[in-house]
Write a protein that holds these residues in place. Structure first.
Motif, mmCIF file in Angstrom:
data_model
loop_
_atom_site.group_PDB
_atom_site.id
_atom_site.type_symbol
_atom_site.label_atom_id
_atom_site.label_comp_id
_atom_site.label_asym_id
_atom_site.label_seq_id
_atom_site.Cartn_x
_atom_site.Cartn_y
_atom_site.Cartn_z
ATOM 1 N N ASP A 37 -1.680 4.647 5.609
ATOM 2 C CA ASP A 37 -2.025 5.499 7.003
ATOM 3 C C ASP A 37 -1.827 4.866 8.106
ATOM 4 O OD1 ASP A 37 -2.951 7.603 5.199
ATOM 5 O OD2 ASP A 37 -5.107 6.807 5.131
ATOM 6 N N GLY A 38 -1.328 5.723 9.251
ATOM 7 C CA GLY A 38 -1.111 4.998 10.587
ATOM 8 C C GLY A 38 0.329 4.927 10.886
ATOM 9 N N TYR A 39 1.429 4.841 9.774
ATOM 10 C CA TYR A 39 2.557 4.785 9.880
ATOM 11 C C TYR A 39 2.969 6.127 10.464
ATOM 12 C CZ TYR A 39 3.213 -0.203 8.159
ATOM 13 O OH TYR A 39 3.196 -1.544 7.927
ATOM 14 N N ARG A 52 2.827 12.346 8.429
ATOM 15 C CA ARG A 52 3.933 11.698 9.267
ATOM 16 C C ARG A 52 4.126 10.180 8.759
ATOM 17 N NH1 ARG A 52 5.740 14.151 13.519
ATOM 18 N NH2 ARG A 52 4.288 15.778 14.572
ATOM 19 N N ALA A 53 3.614 9.965 7.712
ATOM 20 C CA ALA A 53 3.683 8.648 6.887
ATOM 21 C C ALA A 53 4.692 8.610 5.805
ATOM 22 C CB ALA A 53 2.356 7.995 6.516
ATOM 23 N N GLY A 69 0.631 -1.059 -0.052
ATOM 24 C CA GLY A 69 0.186 0.056 -0.081
ATOM 25 C C GLY A 69 0.860 1.249 0.018
ATOM 26 N N SER A 70 2.154 1.182 0.219
ATOM 27 C CA SER A 70 2.922 2.385 -0.033
ATOM 28 C C SER A 70 3.109 2.994 -1.474
ATOM 29 C CB SER A 70 4.536 1.781 0.423
ATOM 30 O OG SER A 70 4.806 1.463 1.726
ATOM 31 N N ARG A 71 3.384 4.046 -1.671
ATOM 32 C CA ARG A 71 3.462 4.838 -2.843
ATOM 33 C C ARG A 71 4.641 5.790 -2.955
ATOM 34 N NH1 ARG A 71 -0.279 8.665 -2.694
ATOM 35 N NH2 ARG A 71 -1.006 8.248 -0.826
#
Length: 416
Positions: A351-353, A382-383, A333-335
């Motif tokens: 989201d959430g990291y 912050r992600a 899910g990373s971009r």
């Protein structure tokens, strides 16, 4: 009758307690240090694969050519090379810089150029010349860290302009200009630090038009523009009609020759250039003469464009190595961005990291990145994180990404 009082004598055998020194200036207390510099200090161990620093690859420096330029200058004109120089810069170097700028589509005379001690100094000089405490500065989101520092030290109020994958949104820019009445807009439109993105020509024209119609200075920072390894060159914002009389263009040899030379420059309208020269007189009198003459000699004797092409080709290979390994190294899910040049790419984890909180765990695996939060003038994302792909070889990049995968895999997971 005049009565003179004296302070009570200190008790016998005791020493007077000295008063504490005066406090530091408010600007120093309110503006923090560079997180990148802090990370480099923590990760200085040779075993660490460091994707955090924006460090050009040292093995690609033309050390022999630069050394020859210094030898020739010191042998042929030592008195001039070791003497004070004019604040504006050595005429031979200013003429060479003007010629290179003109050849790239922006007609420039030597008198349009001020040589600075790195382009970072140019930012400080512009902040001194253009900003009063409380003035508003508009920046990209996210923005180059040291620019945020320079404007913060000037006491400016920094406001981020909304944008998209192509950079600043011209409509949002105009709304902010009308509402905030800013003094200037700062942008790195080509291979941006930190995202690696490039603003397309149509977007640049729109930004120039807003600046011309609304009376806004543009500071166009271009330290990476020559490091293109894919796609076509995009004209400087300064070359568009609406921005010609209100854009300051910054350049640097740090990324194309060597950062240790500490040589940068700014191209500006005459009145602003003169104000920056006065500010530079107060800062350091002039940039070291021997460095300027050596750079001018290098430009005269060597083919800098050919050298830059070799460096850019190597950087393209290293970018490809990083892009090839990111999918396996990052959480699903990373971009991330795919830059056409420069030194950096930008990653957003799901989201959430929190990449700041995750960094200590990652560093324990002997690899490092820069968290994205400090690059934001407003509410941080912050992600996000920045990766530099030019300092290591492709094999080192592959190993660094393997370590990054381990570090992120063993780090604290985001909250559900």
């Amino acid at each position: 009758m005049t009565v003179t009082e004296t302070a009570p004598a200190a008790p016998a055998g005791s020493a007077a307690v000295p008063a504490p020194p005066p406090s530091l200036a408010a600007r120093v207390r309110s503006v923090g240090g560079s997180p990148v510099r802090d990370i480099l200090a923590v990760t200085a161990r040779p075993e660490v694969i460091n994707f955090a620093g924006g460090l050009p690859a040292p093995e690609l420096f033309d050390a022999e050519g630069i050394a020859a330029a210094y030898r020739d200058v010191l042998a042929e004109e030592p008195a001039r090379a070791l003497q004070y120089s004019t604040t504006e810069g050595e005429p031979t170097l200013r003429a060479a810089l003007a010629a290179r700028t003109s050849a790239r589509g922006l007609a420039t005379d030597a008198d349009d150029v001020l040589v600075t001690t790195g382009s970072q100094q140019a930012l400080s000089l512009l902040a001194t010349a253009l900003l009063e405490p409380g003035d508003t500065v508009l920046v990209e989101r996210p923005c180059y860290l040291a620019a945020l520092q320079a404007f913060g030290f000037a006491g400016a109020r920094v406001v981020a302009v909304p944008g998209d994958e192509d950079g600043i949104d011209p409509g949002a820019l105009e709304e902010l200009v009308v509402r905030e009445r800013p003094r200037l807009l700062y942008t790195v439109p080509t291979f941006s630090n930190p995202t690696g993105r490039t603003m397309p020509a149509a977007r640049r024209a729109a930004v120039a038009e807003v600046a011309g119609r609304c009376g806004l200075w543009i500071v166009e920072d271009d330290p990476y523009g020559e490091l293109r390894f894919e796609g076509e060159r995009v004209p400087w914002i300064a070359s568009y009609e609406g921005a010609r009389d209100r854009t300051v263009l910054l350049g640097s040899f740090s990324k194309v020759m060597a950062p240790g030379l500490r040589l940068g420059w700014l191209r500006a309208p005459a009145a602003l250039l003169r104000a920056c020269a006065v500010a530079k007189q107060a800062a350091d009198l002039h940039t070291p003469t021997v460095n300027q003459l050596a750079a001018a000699r290098y430009l005269a004797d060597r083919d800098l464009d050919a050298h830059v092409a070799r460096v850019a080709a190597a950087y393209g290979t290293r970018r490809d190595a990083m892009l090839a390994g990111l999918a396996d190294a990052l959480p699903q899910g990373s971009r991330w961005t795919r830059p056409e040049g420069g030194m950096f790419l930008w990653v957003r984890l799901p989201d959430g990291y929190d990449t700041t909180a995750l960094l200590p765990d990652v560093v324990r695996h002997d690899v490092a990145y820069v968290p994205g939060a400090p690059f934001h003038a407003d509410e941080p994302d912050r992600a996000t994180l920045r990766l530099c792909y030019v300092t290591q070889t492709p094999d080192e990049i592959a190993e660094g990404l393997r370590r990054l995968a381990e570090g992120l895999g063993q780090a604290v997971r985001p909250r559900a």
